[in-house]
Design a protein around this motif. Structure first.
Motif, PDB file in Angstrom:
ATOM      1  N   LEU A 102      -5.447  -2.744   6.117  1.00  0.00           N
ATOM      2  CA  LEU A 102      -4.877  -1.655   7.522  1.00  0.00           C
ATOM      3  C   LEU A 102      -5.835  -0.749   7.654  1.00  0.00           C
ATOM      4  N   HIS A 103      -6.042   0.395   6.626  1.00  0.00           N
ATOM      5  CA  HIS A 103      -6.865   1.339   6.872  1.00  0.00           C
ATOM      6  C   HIS A 103      -8.219   1.578   5.963  1.00  0.00           C
ATOM      7  N   GLN A 104      -8.463   0.494   5.082  1.00  0.00           N
ATOM      8  CA  GLN A 104      -9.447   0.427   4.298  1.00  0.00           C
ATOM      9  C   GLN A 104      -9.312   1.379   3.147  1.00  0.00           C
ATOM     10  N   GLY A 105      -8.142   1.942   2.740  1.00  0.00           N
ATOM     11  CA  GLY A 105      -7.935   2.768   1.469  1.00  0.00           C
ATOM     12  C   GLY A 105      -8.345   1.889   0.389  1.00  0.00           C
ATOM     13  N   HIS A 165       0.266   3.931   1.593  1.00  0.00           N
ATOM     14  CA  HIS A 165      -0.076   4.757   2.807  1.00  0.00           C
ATOM     15  C   HIS A 165       0.803   4.161   3.937  1.00  0.00           C
ATOM     16  N   CYS A 183       0.874  -1.217  -0.029  1.00  0.00           N
ATOM     17  CA  CYS A 183      -0.018  -0.019   0.191  1.00  0.00           C
ATOM     18  C   CYS A 183       0.924   1.270   0.002  1.00  0.00           C
TER      19      CYS A 183
HETATM   20 FE1  FES Z   1      -3.189   1.045   2.969  1.00  0.00          FE
HETATM   21 FE2  FES Z   1      -3.370   2.534   5.228  1.00  0.00          FE
HETATM   22  S1  FES Z   1      -1.680   0.966   4.894  1.00  0.00           S
HETATM   23  S2  FES Z   1      -4.665   2.246   3.932  1.00  0.00           S
END
Ligand code: FES
Length: 102
Positions: A64-67, A45, A43
């Motif tokens: 992890l954070h649904q991005g 992010h 990812c």
């Molecule tokens: Fe993928 Fe944060 S690690 S949205």
């Protein structure tokens, strides 16, 4: 173009994703209706593997954070993502999936 074998087509069910290592690069391979798409597997992010996420309507959701990213284009579709995902050319030759990381 430098095509490298990444996996067998038969190892990815329709609508699924697997993570592979191609010459040291983590790559996610997606099977969308028999067409294969390849992206970087990490990812943009934080440190999460997209191959452990969920596919819905041509999008991959980070575990992890649904991005969410568009699987075909790598475009980042929502917060917390700010950076698009790298995509790679992919093709199928027999049962071999080939990717070009250049
Ligand atoms: Fe993928 Fe944060 S690690 S949205």
């Amino acid at each position: 173009m430098a095509w490298q074998r990444a996996a067998s087509l038969s190892s990815i069910k329709d609508g699924a994703v697997i993570g592979v290592d191609v010459g040291g690069t983590p790559v996610a391979l997606f099977n969308l209706g028999g067409t294969v798409f390849a992206t970087h597997n990490v990812c943009t992010h934080a440190l999460a593997l997209l191959s452990e996420g969920w596919i819905e309507d041509g999008k991959i959701e980070c575990p992890l954070h649904q991005g969410q990213f568009d699987i075909r284009t790598g475009k980042a579709l929502c917060a917390p993502l700010t950076e698009d995902l790298r995509t790679y050319a992919a093709k199928v030759d027999g049962d071999d999936i080939l990717v070009d990381l250049d």
